[in-house]
Each structure stands twice: as C-alpha cells, then as structure tokens.
Write an enzyme that holds these catalytic residues in place. Structure first.
Site, PDB file in Angstrom:
ATOM      1  N   CYS A  79       0.059 -29.721  -0.869  1.00  0.00           N
ATOM      2  CA  CYS A  79       0.497 -30.514  -1.039  1.00  0.00           C
ATOM      3  C   CYS A  79       0.932 -31.094   0.703  1.00  0.00           C
ATOM      4  CB  CYS A  79       2.041 -29.072  -1.174  1.00  0.00           C
ATOM      5  SG  CYS A  79       4.000 -30.081  -1.210  1.00  0.00           S
ATOM      6  N   HIS A 167       2.160 -27.386  -6.393  1.00  0.00           N
ATOM      7  CA  HIS A 167       1.755 -25.956  -6.446  1.00  0.00           C
ATOM      8  C   HIS A 167       1.032 -25.290  -7.702  1.00  0.00           C
ATOM      9  CE1 HIS A 167       3.098 -25.681  -2.388  1.00  0.00           C
ATOM     10  NE2 HIS A 167       4.418 -27.137  -2.610  1.00  0.00           N
ATOM     11  N   GLU A 169      -0.992 -22.824  -7.198  1.00  0.00           N
ATOM     12  CA  GLU A 169      -0.742 -21.261  -7.261  1.00  0.00           C
ATOM     13  C   GLU A 169       0.999 -20.452  -7.842  1.00  0.00           C
ATOM     14  OE1 GLU A 169      -0.089 -23.742  -4.950  1.00  0.00           O
ATOM     15  OE2 GLU A 169       1.109 -23.156  -2.872  1.00  0.00           O
ATOM     16  N   SER A 220      -1.487  10.481   5.084  1.00  0.00           N
ATOM     17  CA  SER A 220      -0.214  11.415   4.568  1.00  0.00           C
ATOM     18  C   SER A 220      -0.294  11.513   3.670  1.00  0.00           C
ATOM     19  CB  SER A 220       0.325   9.404   5.695  1.00  0.00           C
ATOM     20  OG  SER A 220      -0.267   8.802   4.362  1.00  0.00           O
ATOM     21  N   GLY A 221      -0.618  11.072   2.807  1.00  0.00           N
ATOM     22  CA  GLY A 221      -0.868  11.228   1.029  1.00  0.00           C
ATOM     23  C   GLY A 221      -0.186  10.197   0.704  1.00  0.00           C
ATOM     24  N   GLY A 222      -0.490   9.451   1.154  1.00  0.00           N
ATOM     25  CA  GLY A 222      -0.070   7.798   0.526  1.00  0.00           C
ATOM     26  C   GLY A 222      -1.163   7.136   0.055  1.00  0.00           C
ATOM     27  N   VAL A 223      -1.469   6.563  -0.488  1.00  0.00           N
ATOM     28  CA  VAL A 223      -2.477   5.536  -1.333  1.00  0.00           C
ATOM     29  C   VAL A 223      -3.591   4.830  -0.101  1.00  0.00           C
ATOM     30  CG1 VAL A 223      -1.386   3.604  -1.688  1.00  0.00           C
ATOM     31  CG2 VAL A 223      -3.597   4.087  -3.043  1.00  0.00           C
ATOM     32  N   ASP A 224      -2.830   4.251   0.420  1.00  0.00           N
ATOM     33  CA  ASP A 224      -3.515   3.516   1.479  1.00  0.00           C
ATOM     34  C   ASP A 224      -4.748   4.806   2.263  1.00  0.00           C
ATOM     35  OD1 ASP A 224      -2.488   1.502   0.749  1.00  0.00           O
ATOM     36  OD2 ASP A 224      -0.833   0.727   2.109  1.00  0.00           O
ATOM     37  N   SER A 225      -4.286   5.364   2.870  1.00  0.00           N
ATOM     38  CA  SER A 225      -5.522   6.421   4.155  1.00  0.00           C
ATOM     39  C   SER A 225      -5.607   6.914   2.691  1.00  0.00           C
ATOM     40  CB  SER A 225      -3.826   7.488   4.822  1.00  0.00           C
ATOM     41  OG  SER A 225      -2.848   7.785   3.884  1.00  0.00           O
ATOM     42  N   SER A 226      -5.089   7.323   2.137  1.00  0.00           N
ATOM     43  CA  SER A 226      -6.431   7.946   0.709  1.00  0.00           C
ATOM     44  C   SER A 226      -7.242   7.717   0.336  1.00  0.00           C
ATOM     45  CB  SER A 226      -5.363   8.677  -0.223  1.00  0.00           C
ATOM     46  OG  SER A 226      -4.149   9.578   0.172  1.00  0.00           O
TER      47      SER A 226
END
Ligand code: XMP
Length: 506
Positions: A79, A167, A169, A220-226
């Site tokens: 584009c 586009h 994508e 934190s128990g969350g996925v990213d930090s784990s």
C-alpha cells in the site's frame, strides 16, 4: 541468532498483522520504526514496507531513504510502501476517481512472476487506499490489476523489489498468505522458526548474555512471567531466583497451588506470605486508586526486601511481551518505554533488565510454554489483575471480605471449568459489592452481601463483550454461591460491555 525479516512501520493499523503472518510462516520478523532500519544486523534477509495513515504527498508523511535498502535486500512495499517506492523512483501518486476500499478482484498479468506467478489468476484482495499509483517509471512492470486500478502490483526490472497496492496480510485477501510465503522464498528464508528453535536460540543467547550473573524475577502466576522463568531456568538454573508475593488478594488457594506448580518445573522460588502487612496497609481505605497505589507500593517493598537479602543480583527479569513494546514504541523512533512491572527498582538497585519474551505475541508465548512442557492449566489461565481481589472487593478490604470474594470466585471458576466454558471466555471472576440487601433463608430474614458475576469475551481486553453464558449455568452458580458462601444472599450478573464499562469494577 535467527534469520529475520524487517518490517518498516509507517504507522498502518495492519503493521502488527504483517508481523503475525510472517511468524505464522515460521519466519522470525521484527517491526521497527520506518527510520530505524538495523543496517548493522547481519541476520536480515528481506524488508517489508508497511502501509500508513498518510498520503505520500502529505508534507509530514513518514519518509526514509530506500536506496540503500533496495540495493541490499529484497523489498516488498505494501500500500503506502508500494506508493513510496513508486514516487521516490520518479513515478506519480495521487488522488484518482478509482480509489478503492474493501474487496476487489485481482487479475494476474504475469504468471511467471516470483511473487504472484503461482497464485490463482483471479482472486479477491483487500484494498484500503485513498491515493493511487498513477504512473510508474519504465523499469517498473505491472504484474497485476483490478477492475478499477491498473497498477495494483508491480515488479522493478533488474532488482528484487515489488509493490502491491492491496493488503496481503489481511484475512480477506484470499491468496495473501501464499504471496507473503513467496516473498520469504525470494528472500531465501529457511522458514524454520518454531517454538523449539526459539527456545534453543534464546537459551543460548541468555547463557551468553548472563554468564554467571545472578537474576531475580517477580512471578505473578500468569503465563508471561512463568514462561520467562522456565526459559531462564533452562539457561542459568540456580542463578535465577523467583519471588512470588502473596498479597492476600489472590484467588482461593492460589498461593499454594502456584507454588506447587512451580516446584514441578524445578524453579527456585521464594514464596513470601505478606498478606497481613497488606491488610494492615489497606485497612479503612475505600478509594480505588489509593488501594491500587498501596498494593503496588507494598509489592515493590516486599520484592525489594527479598532482593536485598540475596547477594550480588545483577539483573531483573520480566515477562514483557511484544504488544507491550509495540504499544509504547513511538513511530518517530525516539523512545521505547520500559515496562517496569516492579517500577523504580531497576534504577534504585542498579539492575539491568532481561526480557527474553519481548519480541513474542501472547499466543507464541503460550506455544513456547507448551513446548517447554508446562502444564496447560498454567498456560491457558485467564488474565488476573496485579492488585487482584483488591479491585474486586469494592470499598474497604477486610480479611473476611477476601474470604467471601474468594469462595464465590472459586465456585464460579470451577463451574466454568466443569461446564467446558472456561476456555470460551477471556476472563471471569466474582466481585463483592459493599451493598447489603434483604433476603429470606428458611424462616429467617437475612441482610447480607451481594456478589456480581463478571465474565467477558475479548481478544485483547481493549474492548470486551459480556459473555452470554447459559441461564441454566448462571442459575446453578447462583444457587451454589448463596447456599455455600456464608454472608451472601444475592447474586447478580453483569451485562455491560467495554466500552462504556470496563472489565474490572474498580
Ligand atoms: P479494564 O478493567 O481496564 O481491564 O477493562 C482490562 C484488563 O486489564 C486488567 N487490569 C489490570 N491488570 N493491574 C493489572 O495487572 C491493574 O491494575 C489492572 N486493572 C485492570 C483486567 O483484569 C483486564 O484483563
């Protein structure tokens, strides 16, 4: 390091989507501001120029010198990107009667072309442009047109540069993935970027980067930090110390369950039970922002105390992911704001930041987690806010109210799991209102608390719809909460969308 495609971002809303599609084709890519091309990076195999909200003729349009790029790499302009290449090569771009928005039919003119030659001769593409390429230099060859637009795609003779007005994508471009795949082939990409290869490369990089240094991480128990923790553990083992703080506002049994989960993973975790100190600091506070600040500061204080007990920590690791970075990456390329989940600490303790997931999207983080052998229930957990139940208990927080909110939340969440609805909602939880109402239980009048059930569907938490859970399901949850949770005599369901409401109540 892995070979990569660089996407120069001229500010289009679909730039991230280009990144997603390239990654789905097992090729690593990085999105960088339009004027920040990494010329010293030997791993770059090709360049994509994104769209833009500007017209190339605008005075303040984003421009960059394309000569060096074009002489070094295969280039695909999308584009605005295509228009910029055309205009800076002596072509003409302008308003025309034939601008297109939405679906259009693409006709391929050159079936031997490396980019478009092997796609269907006619297919649907997605257009979104006000300007049109009106004239192109002689070295440009038109390789596809639509009913309204003659120059819908071009190739420059004698150099591996292409421009497409549509586009590829976007989902509605039927052959879009094939076109991007063709471009990767043109670039000579191996297309072997997978969770397994990411883990191997990242673990090696982390070993080199960190050597024998000590690293601390707030779980934190969350996925990213784990996932960050498990990756780092693979790279540096005992030199990583994780701290998991119980502020007393976690879900029921969460502190124990999460610690248990981390044990399975072989992580070196210090669990700090600090709930009394948080309850004390929060006593009598009702203002939502003040509650947030007190919880945030308490968290940093506890974390800092733990960090100081450990000797010679050099790095703070965080589970920052790509959307956090892209959101704060200014298009003018001036600043990338660091996301300090434990704000203030890096400067104060002179820690360096280590963010191994900083270039990944959420679903990629999940795939890496699965590849690392982490349990599905850890990987697919609902998001849970840092201040936890502190912003789901409206008004003052007391240990007794935490107990009520935890018990109600636990019944709601386990019923969602049992009914197979947990994975169908983005997040869910119970909110405790500071409102009493009259009820009757047996022969007795009651005057007790109200619980709100909140469940939403969403893709990114920026907007959300209330989840249309079945009535029978809500009836069961309501019954169970009123019968089992002492202190609750009324359950209501929140049917507000975001906007204008928010997901959390405070
Ligand atoms: P709202 O309520 O703004 O929430 O619609 C959007 C998403 O962000 C989460 N959230 C927070 N997460 N600290 C966090 O770590 C917070 O203070 C906070 N407030 C909201 C919320 O759970 C939802 O996923």
């Amino acid at each position: 390091m892995h070979e990569k495609i660089v996407i120069l971002d001229f500010g289009s809303q679909t730039t991230q989507l280009i990144g997603r599609r390239i990654r789905e084709l097992n090729t690593f890519c990085e999105i960088v501001p339009y004027n920040k091309f990494p010329f010293d990076d030997d791993n770059v195999k090709g360049v994509i120029l994104s769209g833009s909200p500007f017209s190339v003729n605008d005075e303040n349009a984003f421009k960059t010198d394309l000569t060096r790029l074009r002489s070094h790499y295969p280039v695909l302009g999308i584009c605005y990107g295509a228009q910029l290449i055309a205009q800076t090569s002596g072509g003409e771009v302008g308003k025309s009667a034939s601008r297109e928005y939405g679906r259009a039919k693409l006709h391929i003119k050159d079936t031997s072309d490396a980019l478009l030659g092997n796609i269907r001769e006619q297919s649907q593409v997605w257009m979104s442009h006000g300007d049109t390429i009106l004239n192109i230099p002689e070295t440009f060859r038109v390789i596809a047109s639509t009913g309204d637009i003659h120059i819908a795609a071009y190739k420059i003779e004698g150099e591996p540069t292409w421009g497409v007005q549509f586009h590829p994508e976007v989902f509605h471009t039927e052959e879009g993935t094939r076109i991007l795949d063709n471009f990767l082939t043109i670039c000579g990409c191996q297309k072997d970027w997978t969770p397994a290869s990411f883990i191997e490369t990242t673990v090696n990089d982390l070993k080199q980067q960190l050597g024998n240094d000590k690293v601390i991480l707030a779980l934190s128990g969350g996925v990213d930090s784990s996932v960050t923790a498990v990756l780092l553990n693979k790279a540096i083992g005992k030199n990583l110390t994780c701290v998991f703080v119980n502020h007393g506002l976690l879900r029921k049994n969460e502190f124990e369950t999460v610690l248990e989960n981390y044990k399975h993973l072989g992580l070196n975790v210090i669990g700090v039970d600090a709930k009394d100190r948080f309850y004390k600091a929060l006593a009598g506070v009702t203002d939502p922002e003040r509650k947030r600040k007190i919880i945030g500061k308490g968290f940093i204080d506890v974390f800092e105390e733990e960090a100081l007990k450990l000797k010679d920590i050099k790095w703070l690791a965080q589970g920052t992911i790509y959307p956090d970075i892209i959101e704060s990456l200014s298009i003018t390329g001036t600043t990338i704001k660091s996301h300090h989940n434990v704000g203030g600490l890096p400067e104060k303790m002179q820690l360096k930041l280590c963010e191994p997931l900083r270039l990944l999207f959420k679903d990629e983080v999940r795939r890496i987690g699965l590849e690392l052998g982490m349990q599905k229930n850890l990987i697919y957990r609902h998001p849970f806010p840092g201040p936890g139940l502190g912003i789901r208990i409206l008004g003052e927080i007391t240990p007794e109210k935490v107990r009520v909110a935890q018990d109600a939340d636990d019944i709601f969440i386990s019923n969602l799991q049992m009914a197979g609805l947990y994975d169908k909602v983005w997040q869910a939880g119970a909110i405790l209102l500071p409102v009493h109402s009259v009820g009757v239980m047996g022969d007795e009048r009651t005057y007790e608390n109200t619980i709100v059930l909140r469940a939403v569907t969403s893709t990114d938490a920026m907007t959300a719809d209330w989840a249309h859970l079945p009535y029978e399901f809500l009836a069961k949850v309501s019954n169970e909460i009123i019968n089992k949770v002492k202190g609750v005599n009324r359950v209501v369901y929140d049917i507000s969308s975001k906007p204008p409401a928010t997901i959390e109540w405070e």
